[in-house]
Design a protein around this motif. Structure first.
Motif: not given
Lengths: 272, 71
Positions: A99-108
């Motif tokens: 969930c947004p509390q335990c992970q971050v998404s990054l795109t390339l």
């Protein structure tokens, strides 16, 4: 800073003398502690302070020369600026699949010909960005494409070195004593760190830089110079890899030791 | 290994961000001196790469991406 001049068991006083402190580097002298405590602090800084790093990766397109696995490994090693107050470890999170509390998404998303740098990673949280924008991830030729989504999570250095926040080392405080020096200057020439100077008498310019190699002792014919070390005093050297400021790494590692001791106390109380 | 490793294998310091700068300065110096046998220690010092574990990462790296690109 840590509590200064605090009494410890044994009666000696714990002191911290900060010699250098910047965002990335810290050098301080911790005195009045045992080597076990100094090592606990070092190990805690390396293995127990969490940071964010890319842990999971979804590759939609990769026509570059690098295999998916190698690309994933390179991305994982990029240090991300971490805000420890707004993220928690996945093992401590109540959610199932992230969930947004335990992970971050990054795109390339990139297309050649060009070199793709870490600065091109687009994060869903503007605070979580690569701490170094000039890390080359991959070199793309004409027509080659990379399109992927990376999931960054908090983790600890004990699990994988990509989560290690800093390089931390210490040595005993060197003590150099000189008596009955005949001024031959042999030790000045042999010292690899160049801390000895011969004026009227032998002068020690920067005792802290001594690497305790004892070459000067070996070369001194009159046995006038003696290198010793203080067993209760430690010269710490900490270099952050960029995810956390050097100061925060030390403070968090000290907090971590405190937490562990409190945990042990509770366990012992239950037993008694 | 076809691209410069992101971090030093031994200490974990990020060294890849200095690679391109290093390569450029080495090429410049080679041209200046007119020989391939040059000293590069001061360039590494200048880039802030001071431990020998990190220095060997840069010194011993052979970039192969361009050679592989054909295939």
């Amino acid at each position: 800073m840590m509590e200064r001049d605090r009494k410890v068991i044994g009666g000696s006083e714990t002191k911290i003398d900060i010699r250098e402190l910047s965002d990335r580097r810290a050098k301080f002298i911790l005195s009045g502690v045992s080597s076990a405590f100094a090592n606990a602090l070092r190990r805690s800084a390396i293995a127990e302070v969490p940071t964010l790093a890319i842990d999971d990766i979804n590759i939609y397109e990769n026509t570059s020369v690098l295999f998916d696995e190698m690309l994933a490994l390179r991305l994982g090693l990029i240090p991300l600026e971490t805000d420890l107050d707004s993220y928690i470890l996945r093992s401590e999170c109540k959610c199932d699949g992230g969930c947004p509390q335990c992970q971050v998404s990054l795109t390339l998303s990139a297309e050649g010909p060009k070199v793709v740098y870490s600065g091109e990673l687009k994060s869903s949280d503007p605070k979580i960005v690569p701490s170094d924008e000039r890390i080359p991830i991959i070199k793309l030729m004409e027509g080659q494409k990379v399109y992927l989504e990376a999931i960054a999570r908090l983790g600890k250095g004990q699990e994988h070195s990509k989560w290690q926040p800093a390089m931390c080392s210490y040595k005993n405080m060197p003590t150099i004593s000189v008596s009955k020096c005949n001024g031959c200057g042999a030790c000045v020439e042999v010292c690899p760190t160049g801390i000895l100077k011969l004026e009227d008498t032998l002068k020690i310019t920067n005792e802290l830089d001594c690497s305790l190699c004892r070459l000067c002792e070996d070369v001194c014919e009159s046995r006038a110079i003696h290198i010793g070390s203080d067993p209760t005093s430690f010269v710490f050297n900490l270099e952050s890899h960029g995810s956390l400021p050097a100061e925060e790494v030390i403070l968090r590692s000290a907090d971590n030791i405190k937490e562990k001791i409190d945990g042990l106390k509770k366990c012992l109380k239950k037993l008694s | 290994m076809d691209m410069i490793p992101v971090r030093c294998f031994t200490c974990g310091n990020v060294i890849s961000s200095s690679w391109e700068d290093y390569k450029k300065r080495v090429e410049e110096r080679k041209k200046e001196m007119g020989t391939n046998e040059i000293r590069v220690g001061d360039i590494l010092d200048d880039l802030g790469i001071k431990r020998y574990c990190c220095r060997r990462m840069i010194l011993s790296h052979v970039e192969l991406v361009d050679a592989l690109a054909k295939y």
